[in-house]
Motif scaffolding. Structure first.
Motif, PDB file in Angstrom:
ATOM      1  N   ASP A  31       0.803  -1.230  -0.144  1.00 15.92           N
ATOM      2  CA  ASP A  31      -0.040  -0.120  -0.175  1.00 15.92           C
ATOM      3  C   ASP A  31       0.841   1.243   0.042  1.00 15.92           C
ATOM      4  OD1 ASP A  31      -2.243  -1.592  -0.113  1.00 15.92           O
ATOM      5  OD2 ASP A  31      -2.571  -1.301   2.161  1.00 15.92           O
ATOM      6  N   ALA A  32       2.026   1.278   0.776  1.00 16.28           N
ATOM      7  CA  ALA A  32       2.919   2.464   0.928  1.00 16.28           C
ATOM      8  C   ALA A  32       3.646   2.658  -0.449  1.00 16.28           C
ATOM      9  CB  ALA A  32       4.007   2.139   2.038  1.00 16.28           C
ATOM     10  N   LEU A  33       3.919   1.581  -1.140  1.00 17.68           N
ATOM     11  CA  LEU A  33       4.489   1.696  -2.280  1.00 17.68           C
ATOM     12  C   LEU A  33       3.513   2.283  -3.387  1.00 17.68           C
ATOM     13  CD1 LEU A  33       6.490  -1.627  -2.986  1.00 17.68           C
ATOM     14  CD2 LEU A  33       7.393   0.783  -3.151  1.00 17.68           C
ATOM     15  N   LEU A  34       2.434   1.780  -3.610  1.00 17.06           N
ATOM     16  CA  LEU A  34       1.272   2.233  -4.471  1.00 17.06           C
ATOM     17  C   LEU A  34       0.856   3.790  -4.127  1.00 17.06           C
ATOM     18  CD1 LEU A  34      -0.756  -0.982  -4.900  1.00 17.06           C
ATOM     19  CD2 LEU A  34       0.899  -0.124  -6.414  1.00 17.06           C
ATOM     20  N   ARG A  56       9.982   7.594  -0.584  1.00 15.92           N
ATOM     21  CA  ARG A  56       8.710   8.275   0.148  1.00 15.92           C
ATOM     22  C   ARG A  56       7.834   6.843   0.701  1.00 15.92           C
ATOM     23  NH1 ARG A  56       4.813  12.410  -2.765  1.00 15.92           N
ATOM     24  NH2 ARG A  56       6.740  13.404  -2.621  1.00 15.92           N
ATOM     25  N   ALA A  57       7.894   5.676   0.244  1.00 15.74           N
ATOM     26  CA  ALA A  57       7.274   4.718   0.781  1.00 15.74           C
ATOM     27  C   ALA A  57       7.863   3.995   2.152  1.00 15.74           C
ATOM     28  CB  ALA A  57       7.068   3.483  -0.095  1.00 15.74           C
ATOM     29  N   GLY A  58       9.205   4.527   2.240  1.00 11.49           N
ATOM     30  CA  GLY A  58       9.961   3.962   3.122  1.00 11.49           C
ATOM     31  C   GLY A  58      10.210   2.384   3.081  1.00 11.49           C
ATOM     32  N   VAL A  59      10.473   1.884   1.884  1.00 11.73           N
ATOM     33  CA  VAL A  59      11.003   0.767   1.708  1.00 11.73           C
ATOM     34  C   VAL A  59      12.018   0.497   0.711  1.00 11.73           C
ATOM     35  CG1 VAL A  59       8.550  -0.371   1.870  1.00 11.73           C
ATOM     36  CG2 VAL A  59       9.355   0.304  -0.607  1.00 11.73           C
ATOM     37  N   GLY A  60      12.764  -0.638   0.618  1.00 11.74           N
ATOM     38  CA  GLY A  60      13.934  -0.772  -0.240  1.00 11.74           C
ATOM     39  C   GLY A  60      13.561  -1.089  -1.726  1.00 11.74           C
ATOM     40  N   ALA A  61      14.573  -0.776  -2.501  1.00 10.87           N
ATOM     41  CA  ALA A  61      14.167  -1.032  -3.951  1.00 10.87           C
ATOM     42  C   ALA A  61      14.095  -2.301  -4.436  1.00 10.87           C
ATOM     43  CB  ALA A  61      15.535  -0.613  -5.032  1.00 10.87           C
TER      44      ALA A  61
END
Length: 208
Positions: A31-34, A56-61
């Motif tokens: 959800d954060a990525l989208l 912005r999503a707070g995740v890794g590539a």
């Protein structure tokens, strides 16, 4: 690959868990990525660097590429995510407002979706077959929702009965300015004026 990368990612995650429901952290990351991608696409276009989306999503590539190996996978998933969020908003709006006001609020929500879609428009009209199913998805999700809002408002005698959902959706879309051109709230005012027109003569024209 599934036609819906979001669902495919969920299925992969469920498989990793031995068929159990998708882990909450996987769902949150997705959800954060989208959400992040939708925001960045709307302002910077679909070619924005991946690192901006993941930051912005707070995740890794790696998380992004695991769910969306191709950029077209991400773009299609963002489109569906935004369509779903807009369509699903109708239920809560119907609970919070009277019938005509719920319709008005949903049309305003739809204009926000259109602003996001403009950020995706170049890709969606590129001829890439990855996007072939998206127009039908748009119709399948929005037409029943809008039709239901209209029918409820007509039965309540709050809007006139001679309203075609497709005409209303097209009219609202045509009134929507790009967000960067709408600093004074022109779109919101025009949609409110459109809904006022729907109310005109409602009681006299409502069957029964």
């Amino acid at each position: 690959m599934s036609d819906d990368p979001t669902r495919a990612a969920d299925a992969d995650a469920a498989g990793e868990q031995g068929g159990k429901r998708v882990r909450a952290d996987v769902r949150r990351n997705l959800d954060a990525l989208l959400t992040a991608a939708a925001e960045i696409f709307a302002t910077s276009g679909v070619d924005a660097p991946v690192r901006r989306i993941t930051a912005r999503a707070g995740v890794g590539a790696g998380t992004l590429y695991r769910h969306f190996p191709q950029r077209s996978d991400l773009i299609a998933a963002v489109f569906r995510h935004e369509v779903d969020a807009c369509a699903d908003a109708a239920e809560s709006l119907a609970e919070q407002y009277g019938p005509a006001e719920a319709l008005s609020q949903w049309l305003q929500r739809f204009t926000a979706f259109i602003a996001t879609k403009r950020g995706l428009s170049a890709a969606l009209h590129s001829g890439d077959p990855a996007y072939d199913t998206l127009p039908a998805y748009f119709e399948e999700r929005f037409m029943p929702v809008l039709g239901g809002l209209i029918d409820t408002a007509v039965r309540a005698g709050e809007i006139r009965p001679d309203i075609d959902p497709e005409d209303l959706l097209t009219a609202t879309r045509n009134l929507t300015l790009p967000s960067e051109e709408d600093a004074d709230g022109h779109t919101r005012r025009m949609v409110a004026l459109l809904v006022d027109g729907l109310r005109y003569g409602a009681r006299e024209r409502t069957p029964g």
